[in-house]
Write a protein that holds these residues in place. Structure first.
Motif, mmCIF file in Angstrom:
data_model
loop_
_atom_site.group_PDB
_atom_site.id
_atom_site.type_symbol
_atom_site.label_atom_id
_atom_site.label_comp_id
_atom_site.label_asym_id
_atom_site.label_seq_id
_atom_site.Cartn_x
_atom_site.Cartn_y
_atom_site.Cartn_z
ATOM 1 N N ASN A 70 47.735 -25.842 37.545
ATOM 2 C CA ASN A 70 46.875 -24.825 36.936
ATOM 3 C C ASN A 70 47.018 -24.766 35.424
ATOM 4 O O ASN A 70 46.144 -24.219 34.753
ATOM 5 N N TYR A 127 36.118 -21.177 31.342
ATOM 6 C CA TYR A 127 37.019 -21.137 32.500
ATOM 7 C C TYR A 127 36.382 -21.793 33.724
ATOM 8 O O TYR A 127 37.005 -22.624 34.402
ATOM 9 N N LYS A 178 45.961 -19.684 35.309
ATOM 10 C CA LYS A 178 45.359 -20.932 34.866
ATOM 11 C C LYS A 178 45.132 -20.880 33.363
ATOM 12 O O LYS A 178 44.861 -19.811 32.815
ATOM 13 N N ARG A 204 47.152 -26.824 32.026
ATOM 14 C CA ARG A 204 46.813 -28.137 31.476
ATOM 15 C C ARG A 204 47.402 -28.233 30.074
ATOM 16 O O ARG A 204 47.049 -27.455 29.185
ATOM 17 N N ASP A 216 49.162 -32.071 33.899
ATOM 18 C CA ASP A 216 49.134 -30.761 34.546
ATOM 19 C C ASP A 216 50.107 -30.742 35.723
ATOM 20 O O ASP A 216 50.023 -29.880 36.595
ATOM 21 N N PHE A 275 37.995 -25.388 35.074
ATOM 22 C CA PHE A 275 38.805 -25.321 36.285
ATOM 23 C C PHE A 275 37.963 -25.331 37.562
ATOM 24 O O PHE A 275 38.490 -25.053 38.639
ATOM 25 N N THR A 314 51.296 -26.587 40.847
ATOM 26 C CA THR A 314 49.976 -26.069 41.163
ATOM 27 C C THR A 314 48.872 -26.719 40.351
ATOM 28 O O THR A 314 47.706 -26.573 40.671
ATOM 29 N N GLU A 332 35.672 -23.354 38.811
ATOM 30 C CA GLU A 332 35.649 -22.080 39.505
ATOM 31 C C GLU A 332 34.235 -21.529 39.527
ATOM 32 O O GLU A 332 33.391 -21.899 38.703
ATOM 33 N N PRO A 361 42.803 -15.674 37.650
ATOM 34 C CA PRO A 361 41.618 -16.016 38.456
ATOM 35 C C PRO A 361 41.028 -14.797 39.160
ATOM 36 O O PRO A 361 41.678 -13.765 39.339
#
Length: 788
Positions: free
Chosen positions: A404, A356, A431, A406, A416, A360, A402, A362, A387
């Motif tokens: 988020n 994750y 996401k 894919r 996306d 993304f 957004t 993050e 998230p």
């Protein structure tokens, strides 16, 4: 290149010289033999050699005289026309079919992946195909100086005829033919990872290239062929490769000569690396890109002698120094493995979290994840995440695109950029990855077609998302759901407004403060469980803050009766609750509106109403059209009065929100404002005094002013905005002066000075002051600029 035949051989002889099916031609190096017995020389340098006969089969060898060409002469070219209306079709591909130029690399890498997959399938039955070609891989080498991109794969390659069929016929896909053959052969099965089906992906290269050169070598052929075409041409050229330095062991090499406008962007190695990571990160074959790297190396250098010292050549000291050296090398671009293709039972939570964060970008671990495979009518794999924090900008809540989710098709990134096709807007914070093998896409692979399959996918994705959120809510540790609600509570409330079909799943997820839980939040299920048996509704009040809700006069009687009231303190809360209407057959009731039923009607109330009927009529007469009616209140215990809104009009909170709208229509405010009802508390001393004034001195000016002040004060305490705050302030100051006048014993001198000051002020205003008028001078100097 097919050799030109002379007319010396008959038709029967030519027929006998056709190569046997499945037999490889002899290597090019051994194709030229010295002339001797049994050799026939034909026109245009073609030699036919007859071998030994075995029964009725005669072996014949046909050798072209390539070795006899002068040095430096290139192989002859053959020119072909495209098998389509190329001028219109190519224009469509380049200008209309694809949304972004960068997708050309995705299409070419996907074709290379197909070539590798085909070779792997064919290698199951014929292992010799995999003998001499090395590893199955893809290599991409941009050259900024030359303005080219070279994509090389070690896949199945193409013969001359396949070049003409696949690249010479637009919209004809070699992959689709291969898939058809696989389906016909049931022994091999239909489970494959082949991507290309439309046959136009290759031509997306003309989005950025003015010229394309394809050099390909098939294991079925000993010759390597070159296909060459320009962007604006209706024809292409095929020739045999004769340069030994450009020979491939197996596979295909595509060289794009970029347009001048695209050289700086797409010939950049870092840009190519980024495109591969974005679109083709999860392709099952390794993809290497040519990248500039740096390393530290130690070098020796001569140490300079100190002043006054001289050293001979042999006595010079060597000193080591560390320097940074730049070099070019291949770098693996698709290191991350597609976690959704694995069995969920074999994956640890830490692996999901790392995937994750890497996918993304993050830095916090997700609050929850779900990994599932859907089979049956629609088949796809998906990994979804909640998230760990909310978006930094509120604009993302209202933005349906957004990026988020894919979407992948057979591990190749498609898009996306969706506008609610796969996920509703209120779940835009989720996401994840969605990978389908049979998603209905158009030939550009970017525009998702509206279909029943897409609707089924959306429904299942939403259902799995709700399951994931419910798991967070049902945990023993309530802190996780508290974090979720603080970050994404607005999204759930937005869902109550936009998605009426999922109210039963959305409502249990809602959380609010209440009159019994001011510091914590409770669910609607907890509220219903705590309700008394005789309570028939769920009561709420909408204000702008928690403090306003706690001190609102509407709560007084309900708190006395131990009835819990929900506090709706966010702008979206009231609209969300109004869209729900009911929960578990309990109706939502706004305690700030008329006709509030608490189930306590008795004879005492009826007597009180009769006693204060005259006061209600008198107060209504004083207020006029400001209120629809005046009545005795059932919701007050300590406040003298309150102003409630009509049953079908806006509440005070909603009226405040609508006034604050930037593009709000002020003409609709008067219509939706509805009727306001002025409710009085008969037990309050102020109301009792006004009741006495109404009976004994109804024309009293002070009593009328008190009614006006009482109404405008009720406006504020009930959440409304007074029309003239300054005027209201003046009335309050006047009442304070009356109430405080002489209470603490002001001295006589101060009172005299105050009265004298008031008198002088009145005298000044009546008599006025004499102002001395000074006439302007008529003498003007010579230098005056305004002089005539």
């Amino acid at each position: 290149m097919a050799p030109a035949m002379s007319g010396t051989l008959g038709a029967s002889s030519v027929a006998a010289l056709r190569p046997c099916a499945g037999r490889r031609a002899p290597p090019a190096a051994s194709s030229v033999a010295p002339l001797g017995s049994g050799t026939v020389r034909c026109a245009r340098g073609v030699r036919w050699g007859a071998g030994k006969s075995s029964g009725r089969v005669v072996k014949v060898r046909c050798d072209t005289a390539v070795a006899e060409k002068p040095a430096g002469e290139e192989a002859a070219e053959e020119k072909f026309e495209y098998q389509a209306e190329v001028s219109r079709l190519m224009d469509l591909i380049v200008h209309s079919l694809y949304s972004h130029k960068e997708v050309f690399l995705r299409e070419l890498v996907s074709n290379a992946s197909d070539a590798l997959d085909k070779l792997r399938f064919l290698g199951v039955t014929d292992s010799s195909l995999l003998a001499d070609g090395g590893e199955l891989e893809i290599r991409i080498k941009p050259d900024p100086d030359a303005g080219t991109i070279t994509i090389t794969d070690t896949g199945v390659g193409m013969t001359k005829e396949e070049l003409k069929d696949c690249l010479g016929t637009i919209a004809q896909s070699g992959t689709s033919k291969f898939l058809k053959a696989l389906k016909e052969n049931k022994d091999l099965g239909a489970d494959n990872g082949l991507i290309g089906q439309f046959g136009v992906g290759f031509y997306s290269a003309f989005l950025v290239a003015e010229k394309i050169v394809v050099s390909t070598k098939s294991p079925k052929s000993d010759k390597q062929y070159v296909w060459e075409a320009e962007a604006d041409s209706s024809s292409y050229v095929i020739k045999e490769e004769t340069d030994s330095e450009k020979m491939l062991t197996r596979g295909t090499q595509i060289t794009l000569f970029l347009r001048p406008d695209d050289k700086f962007e797409f010939a950049d190695p870092s840009r190519i690396q980024g495109l591969v990571k974005n679109y083709s990160q999860f392709v099952s074959f390794p993809i290497y890109t040519w990248q500039e790297k740096s390393r530290t190396v130690e070098v020796e250098e001569d140490e300079e002698p100190k002043e006054g010292e001289e050293a001979t050549e042999g006595e010079k000291k060597k000193q080591k120094k560390t320097i940074t050296e730049k070099y070019w090398d291949w770098e693996l671009a698709n290191e991350t493995k597609p976690i959704w293709m694995r069995n969920p039972k074999e994956i640890e939570k830490t692996e999901y979290n790392e995937f994750y964060k890497k996918t993304f970008n993050e830095f916090l671990d997700p609050l929850a994840h779900t990994h599932f495979t859907t089979e049956g009518e629609v088949e796809f794999r998906s990994v979804l995440y909640v998230p760990g924090m909310a978006p930094l900008s509120n604009d993302e809540i209202m933005n349906p695109k957004t990026k988020n989710i894919r979407l992948y098709v057979k591990r190749v990134f498609i898009s996306d950029d969706f506008d609610g096709e796969l996920f509703p807007r209120y779940l835009g914070f989720v996401k994840g990855i969605v990978d389908s093998n049979d998603l209905p896409l158009n030939v550009s692979r970017e525009i998702l077609q509206e279909s029943r399959i897409v609707r089924i996918m959306r429904k299942r994705l939403v259902r799995k998302t709700f399951d994931m959120i419910e798991e967070i809510a049902e945990k023993d540790d309530k802190e996780d759901y508290k974090k979720f609600w603080e970050s994404f509570g607005k999204f759930i409330k937005l869902g109550c407004i936009e998605d009426t079909g999922n109210h039963k799943r959305l409502a249990p997820l809602l959380r609010f403060h209440s009159s019994k839980n001011e510091t914590d939040i409770i669910s609607l299920d907890q509220y219903v469980e705590n309700m008394p048996e005789n309570q028939k509704a769920i009561y709420y009040i909408a204000t702008d803050s928690l403090q306003s809700a706690k001190t609102a006069p509407f709560l007084e009687k309900l708190v006395q009766k131990d009835i819990e009231v929900l506090y709706l303190i966010e702008p979206i809360d009231e609209v969300a609750i109004q869209n729900l209407q009911t929960y578990k057959e309990k109706k939502f009731v706004d305690i700030s509106k008329e006709d509030l039923e608490l189930g306590d009607e008795d004879d005492d109330n009826k007597e009180t109403k009769q006693e204060y009927t005259l006061l209600c009529d008198w107060v209504k007469q004083q207020l006029g059209d400001k209120v629809a009616k005046v009545q005795i209140s059932k919701r007050l215990s300590s406040s003298p009065c309150v102003l409630v809104s009509g049953k079908f009009g806006w509440s005070a909170n909603m009226e405040r929100l609508m006034k604050a709208q930037t593009l709000g229509d002020t003409s609709s405010l008067e219509f939706m404002r509805g009727r306001r009802i002025f409710e009085i508390n008969p037990d309050h001393p102020i109301v009792k005094d006004l009741n006495a004034a109404c009976k004994n001195e109804p024309e009293s000016t002070e009593a009328k002013r008190a009614v006006e002040l009482l109404y405008e004060t009720a406006l504020i305490s009930s959440g409304y905005t007074p029309e003239s705050p300054a005027e209201l302030g003046g009335k309050i100051y006047e009442m304070m002066a009356i109430a405080l006048g002489g209470r603490w014993g002001r001295s006589d001198t101060e009172e005299a000075e105050a009265s004298a000051g008031e008198a002088s002020a009145e005298g000044d205003s009546s008599e006025g002051t004499v102002t001395e008028v000074i006439e302007p001078s008529e003498v003007r100097p010579e230098s005056d600029p305004w002089r005539d």
